[in-house]
Design an enzyme around this catalytic site. Structure first.
Site, mmCIF file in Angstrom:
data_model
loop_
_atom_site.group_PDB
_atom_site.id
_atom_site.type_symbol
_atom_site.label_atom_id
_atom_site.label_comp_id
_atom_site.label_asym_id
_atom_site.label_seq_id
_atom_site.Cartn_x
_atom_site.Cartn_y
_atom_site.Cartn_z
ATOM 1 N N ARG A 1 0.839 -1.191 0.000
ATOM 2 C CA ARG A 1 0.000 0.000 0.000
ATOM 3 C C ARG A 1 0.876 1.244 0.000
ATOM 4 O O ARG A 1 2.081 1.173 0.204
ATOM 5 C CB ARG A 1 -0.977 -0.009 1.184
ATOM 6 C CG ARG A 1 -0.322 -0.319 2.544
ATOM 7 C CD ARG A 1 -0.976 0.409 3.654
ATOM 8 N NE ARG A 1 -0.941 1.832 3.422
ATOM 9 C CZ ARG A 1 0.117 2.601 3.615
ATOM 10 N NH1 ARG A 1 1.248 2.090 4.043
ATOM 11 N NH2 ARG A 1 0.063 3.896 3.358
ATOM 12 N N ARG B 1 -6.659 -1.026 -7.557
ATOM 13 C CA ARG B 1 -7.134 0.109 -6.743
ATOM 14 C C ARG B 1 -7.283 1.308 -7.669
ATOM 15 O O ARG B 1 -6.382 1.590 -8.460
ATOM 16 C CB ARG B 1 -6.160 0.418 -5.588
ATOM 17 C CG ARG B 1 -6.158 -0.676 -4.518
ATOM 18 C CD ARG B 1 -5.413 -0.242 -3.273
ATOM 19 N NE ARG B 1 -6.200 0.634 -2.424
ATOM 20 C CZ ARG B 1 -5.702 1.280 -1.375
ATOM 21 N NH1 ARG B 1 -4.419 1.155 -1.064
ATOM 22 N NH2 ARG B 1 -6.469 2.047 -0.637
ATOM 23 N N CYS C 1 -1.814 9.781 7.773
ATOM 24 C CA CYS C 1 -1.624 8.541 7.013
ATOM 25 C C CYS C 1 -0.170 8.094 7.064
ATOM 26 O O CYS C 1 0.585 8.488 7.964
ATOM 27 C CB CYS C 1 -2.122 8.654 5.584
ATOM 28 S SG CYS C 1 -2.358 7.007 4.829
ATOM 29 N N ASP D 1 -1.882 10.661 -3.341
ATOM 30 C CA ASP D 1 -2.196 9.562 -4.267
ATOM 31 C C ASP D 1 -2.369 10.087 -5.678
ATOM 32 O O ASP D 1 -2.154 9.372 -6.650
ATOM 33 C CB ASP D 1 -3.464 8.839 -3.823
ATOM 34 C CG ASP D 1 -3.149 7.911 -2.675
ATOM 35 O OD1 ASP D 1 -3.120 8.376 -1.526
ATOM 36 O OD2 ASP D 1 -2.875 6.727 -2.942
ATOM 37 N N LYS E 1 -5.230 10.290 1.549
ATOM 38 C CA LYS E 1 -6.020 9.528 2.530
ATOM 39 C C LYS E 1 -7.173 10.342 3.118
ATOM 40 O O LYS E 1 -7.009 11.523 3.425
ATOM 41 C CB LYS E 1 -5.066 9.059 3.642
ATOM 42 C CG LYS E 1 -5.689 8.248 4.758
ATOM 43 C CD LYS E 1 -6.499 7.064 4.283
ATOM 44 C CE LYS E 1 -5.709 6.127 3.401
ATOM 45 N NZ LYS E 1 -6.587 5.184 2.643
HETATM 46 C C1 RUB Z 1 -1.973 5.781 1.413
HETATM 47 C C2 RUB Z 1 -1.967 7.268 1.348
HETATM 48 C C3 RUB Z 1 -0.618 7.929 1.255
HETATM 49 C C4 RUB Z 1 -0.273 8.145 -0.226
HETATM 50 C C5 RUB Z 1 1.173 8.585 -0.404
HETATM 51 O O1 RUB Z 1 -3.266 5.235 1.337
HETATM 52 O O2 RUB Z 1 -2.980 7.935 1.296
HETATM 53 O O3 RUB Z 1 -0.624 9.165 1.899
HETATM 54 O O4 RUB Z 1 -0.466 6.952 -0.951
HETATM 55 O O5 RUB Z 1 2.007 7.560 0.047
HETATM 56 P P1 RUB Z 1 -3.446 3.634 1.421
HETATM 57 P P2 RUB Z 1 3.516 7.409 -0.506
HETATM 58 O O6 RUB Z 1 -2.872 3.189 2.724
HETATM 59 O O7 RUB Z 1 -4.922 3.423 1.318
HETATM 60 O O8 RUB Z 1 -2.701 3.033 0.233
HETATM 61 O O9 RUB Z 1 4.181 8.725 -0.228
HETATM 62 O O10 RUB Z 1 4.085 6.283 0.319
HETATM 63 O O11 RUB Z 1 3.448 7.087 -1.953
#
Ligand code: RUB
Length: 320
Positions: free
Chosen positions: A16, A59, A125, A194, A205
């Site tokens: 994730r 997803r 998150c 995301d 998130k």
């Molecule tokens: C994860 C989330 C993270 C982003 C960025 O959601 O919202 O803030 O994906 O993460 P989930 P990164 O747990 O539902 O996947 O900086 O690690 O890419």
């Protein structure tokens, strides 16, 4: 790892976070390409397209996933033989993985410069890049303290506090609804993304937009750490980011829900923070105000726009 195994792990959230999902998809496509014994370019292409579709369907929100898949699959373009196609895909997958890791490091370096000695930070998150900035600032010897939210319903905050703890960073763990109670103690909010849309809105998130609103009202700056492959090219042509809605059981146990026939549980996994609540987006190419998202899309993801132009028979953009 095989494509079905990777897809299963992304769906179940064992893999994730937008960056990790993108790299896992690139790795799965690379391993799949290496395992194929295709006799013709066409059959190789078909097999790869099926794999790509399976990964993209896991997803819907993190745009890093289709962006990574698109980048890797472009290795099939212009391949005359199945061997050439295989080399093309494998090379592109390797390049994506390396440049993603490099981007995470660069963002940590740039983002850490926005963190001052003595700052109290808040993160929501579990973002690899946002935490990278915090950990880099700590590594540079800045005295920092962090507020980390719980992140209902999947508790990604538990991963965050473990990482911060292991790095030796003083951390306060709070429930999501306590952000307003502590925001006046906070100097800077830092989160990941995301997806970033053409108008500079950040999809992250669920709860991020509430945090952003609270920070704006308290005049606390908020920065977003996001690699360029989190920017969503198709928002230029009006496509909207789909917000994933996850099973109700994540929020309320099915046995309880069964006893409440008039209650519907809603469980969106992400929300949208408008550009006006965000001070800066830190990318591996440098920091930009969110209103400049179009420039990133144009410069670094032009291939996708070019494809749309081809489809609509218009003048192509400056993509690859
Ligand atoms: C994860 C989330 C993270 C982003 C960025 O959601 O919202 O803030 O994906 O993460 P989930 P990164 O747990 O539902 O996947 O900086 O690690 O890419």
């Amino acid at each position: 790892m095989s494509v079905p195994e990777t897809a299963k792990k992304i769906k179940s959230m064992e893999i994730r976070g937008a960056g990790r999902i993108a790299r896992a998809a690139a790795e799965a496509l690379r391993d799949h390409a290496l395992s194929l014994k295709a006799r013709s370019t066409d059959s190789f292409r078909q097999e790869m397209q099926l794999a790509a579709a399976e990964l993209v369907a896991t997803r819907p929100t993190a745009v890093s996933l289709p962006n990574a898949v698109h980048y890797v699959m472009a290795g099939l373009d212009d391949a005359l033989t199945a061997d050439e196609a295989q080399v093309g895909v494998v090379n592109r997958a390797e390049r994506f993985i390396q440049s993603s890791q490099h981007a995470v490091e660069k963002i940590a370096e740039f983002g850490a410069r926005h963190i001052r000695d003595g700052d109290v930070l808040l993160t929501h998150c579990n973002s690899e890049v946002a935490l990278g900035c915090i950990i880099e600032a700590h590594r540079q010897g800045k005295e920092i303290e962090v507020f980390a939210t719980e992140v209902r319903p999947r508790n990604q905050g538990h991963i965050t506090i473990r990482t911060l703890n292991d790095a030796g960073i003083k951390t306060n763990f709070i429930v999501d609804s306590a952000v307003r109670s502590f925001i006046n103690d906070v100097d800077l909010v830092i989160v990941g993304a995301d997806a970033v849309t053409v108008n500079g809105a950040v999809v992250n998130k669920i709860g991020t937009s509430q945090v952003a609103h609270t920070a704006a009202e308290a005049r606390v700056n908020m920065i977003v750490a996001a690699e360029t492959y989190k920017f969503a090219p198709r928002t230029v042509v009006g496509e909207l980011i789909r917000i994933e809605e996850r099973p109700p059981g994540e929020v309320l146990a099915d046995e309880i829900a069964k006893t409440l026939p008039h209650v519907t549980v809603r469980n969106p996994a992400f929300d949208v923070t408008p550009a006006e609540y965000i001070d800066l987006i830190v990318t591996e190419q440098g920091a930009i105000p969110p209103q400049m998202a179009y420039v990133i899309i144009r410069e670094y993801l032009g291939w996708d726009i070019a494809e749309f132009h081809k489809t609509f028979d218009m003048h192509p953009g400056n993509g690859e």
